[in-house]
Design a protein around this motif. Structure first.
Motif, short mmCIF file in Angstrom:
data_model
loop_
_atom_site.label_atom_id
_atom_site.label_comp_id
_atom_site.label_asym_id
_atom_site.label_seq_id
_atom_site.Cartn_x
_atom_site.Cartn_y
_atom_site.Cartn_z
N GLU A 216 23.36 -42.65 -2.55
CA GLU A 216 24.34 -43.47 -3.40
C GLU A 216 25.21 -42.59 -4.31
N ILE A 217 24.62 -41.26 -4.66
CA ILE A 217 25.38 -40.11 -5.24
C ILE A 217 26.50 -39.56 -4.33
N ILE A 218 26.24 -39.63 -2.98
CA ILE A 218 26.89 -38.81 -2.08
C ILE A 218 28.08 -39.78 -1.90
N LYS A 219 27.91 -40.95 -1.87
CA LYS A 219 29.02 -41.95 -1.63
C LYS A 219 30.02 -42.06 -3.02
N ARG A 220 29.43 -41.81 -3.85
CA ARG A 220 30.29 -41.90 -5.26
C ARG A 220 31.25 -41.03 -5.42
N VAL A 221 30.46 -39.47 -4.98
CA VAL A 221 31.16 -38.52 -5.08
C VAL A 221 32.38 -38.30 -4.01
N LYS B 299 33.42 -54.12 -18.05
CA LYS B 299 34.88 -54.07 -18.51
C LYS B 299 35.53 -52.93 -18.08
N LEU B 300 35.02 -52.08 -17.22
CA LEU B 300 35.54 -50.68 -16.71
C LEU B 300 36.35 -51.05 -15.53
N ARG B 301 37.43 -50.17 -15.31
CA ARG B 301 38.36 -50.56 -14.16
C ARG B 301 38.52 -49.07 -13.59
N GLY B 302 39.12 -49.14 -12.52
CA GLY B 302 39.40 -47.81 -11.96
C GLY B 302 38.02 -47.03 -11.19
N LYS B 303 38.08 -45.86 -11.68
CA LYS B 303 36.93 -45.01 -11.47
C LYS B 303 35.74 -45.13 -12.53
N GLY B 304 36.00 -45.81 -13.48
CA GLY B 304 35.00 -45.92 -14.48
C GLY B 304 33.84 -46.47 -14.10
N PRO B 305 33.64 -47.44 -13.19
CA PRO B 305 32.22 -47.85 -12.70
C PRO B 305 31.53 -46.84 -11.89
N VAL B 306 32.39 -46.04 -11.24
CA VAL B 306 31.67 -44.97 -10.12
C VAL B 306 31.24 -43.97 -11.06
N TRP B 307 31.88 -43.29 -12.23
CA TRP B 307 31.24 -42.71 -13.08
C TRP B 307 30.29 -43.00 -13.89
N VAL B 308 29.78 -44.49 -14.26
CA VAL B 308 28.95 -44.73 -14.97
C VAL B 308 27.62 -44.78 -13.95
N ASP B 309 27.81 -45.09 -12.77
CA ASP B 309 27.05 -45.09 -11.60
C ASP B 309 26.28 -43.70 -11.18
N LEU B 310 27.38 -42.72 -11.54
CA LEU B 310 26.77 -41.50 -10.98
C LEU B 310 25.96 -40.90 -12.24
N PHE B 311 26.42 -41.47 -13.56
CA PHE B 311 25.70 -41.21 -14.58
C PHE B 311 24.16 -41.68 -14.51
N GLY B 312 24.20 -42.83 -14.16
CA GLY B 312 22.90 -43.59 -14.19
C GLY B 312 21.96 -42.96 -13.18
N LEU B 313 22.55 -42.57 -11.84
CA LEU B 313 21.74 -41.98 -10.73
C LEU B 313 21.34 -40.79 -10.96
N VAL B 314 22.15 -39.89 -11.66
CA VAL B 314 21.78 -38.58 -11.87
C VAL B 314 20.82 -38.39 -13.04
N VAL B 315 21.04 -39.06 -14.08
CA VAL B 315 20.39 -38.82 -15.30
C VAL B 315 19.21 -39.59 -15.41
N PHE B 316 19.09 -40.87 -14.87
CA PHE B 316 17.80 -41.86 -14.99
C PHE B 316 17.04 -42.03 -13.55
N LEU B 317 17.83 -42.13 -12.63
CA LEU B 317 17.11 -42.66 -11.32
C LEU B 317 16.46 -41.64 -10.63
N LEU B 318 17.21 -40.50 -10.30
CA LEU B 318 16.77 -39.46 -9.65
C LEU B 318 15.61 -38.90 -10.44
N PRO B 319 15.55 -38.65 -11.87
CA PRO B 319 14.38 -37.92 -12.41
C PRO B 319 13.27 -38.74 -12.49
N VAL B 320 13.65 -39.98 -12.89
CA VAL B 320 12.30 -40.95 -12.86
C VAL B 320 11.68 -41.04 -11.47
#
Length: 179
Positions: free
Chosen positions: A156-161, A84-105
């Motif tokens: 993926e974080i580099i590309k999103r940033v 349901k997100l538009r614009g940069k919203g999906p990118v921010w969600v991706d960044l959150f998931g990558l930084v908070v979940f993927l990288l630490p795990v």
């Protein structure tokens, strides 16, 4: 940012090349499975080694192929909010998931699986099954695969940033870099 994008491209290239190896492991596992079934039912001959090599190949398929799945943005996600997100919203969600979940795990799993691999390698641990294989090659796939996923996550974080800073254009429908 250009140096980081070059690093990202190198990681992406590695992930794609390893995904080709993962594709070959699928073919090998299928051929071995069919051959093993033919020999077992046709000649009543069997070996645990043939079954175990299929497991090893499946592990290689998953651990070597997963980084490319992340790179191509084909991984599983819950689209209740994301879709349901538009614009940069999906990118921010991706960044959150990558930084908070993927990288630490992925970092933790790589760290925890390395000593297990080293123990198996140093002791040359064998399967407990008759005719079984040595275990360290399969165990090596764990820290390697988790490490590769970690690297792809960084890419993926580099590309999103880079997208958020205007240094890279993304097709937001699929979040893949525009070719």
């Amino acid at each position: 940012m250009s140096i980081l994008l070059k690093l990202s491209a190198l990681v992406d290239g590695l992930s794609v090349r390893l995904s080709y190896a993962a594709a070959v492991t699928v073919l090998l596992a299928a051929l071995i499975s069919a051959g093993n079934a033919f020999i077992r039912y046709g000649f009543d001959i069997s070996s645990n080694g043939w079954l175990e090599i299929q497991w090893y190949l499946f592990a290689a398929t998953v651990m070597l192929g997963a980084p490319a799945v992340l790179k191509f943005n084909e991984h599983v996600r819950v689209d209740i909010i994301y879709g349901k997100l538009r614009g940069k919203g999906p990118v921010w969600v991706d960044l959150f998931g990558l930084v908070v979940f993927l990288l630490p795990v992925m970092g933790l799993l790589a760290y925890l699986s390395w000593p297990l691999f080293m123990k198996m390698y140093l002791t040359n641990e064998m399967s407990g099954n008759a005719g079984g294989l040595i275990r360290w090659p399969a165990m090596l796939l764990l820290p390697a695969g988790f490490g590769l996923m970690f690297l792809q996550g960084v890419s993926e974080i580099i590309k999103r940033v880079a997208f958020l800073t205007g240094d890279l254009e993304l097709n937001l429908q699929y979040e893949k870099p525009v070719q």
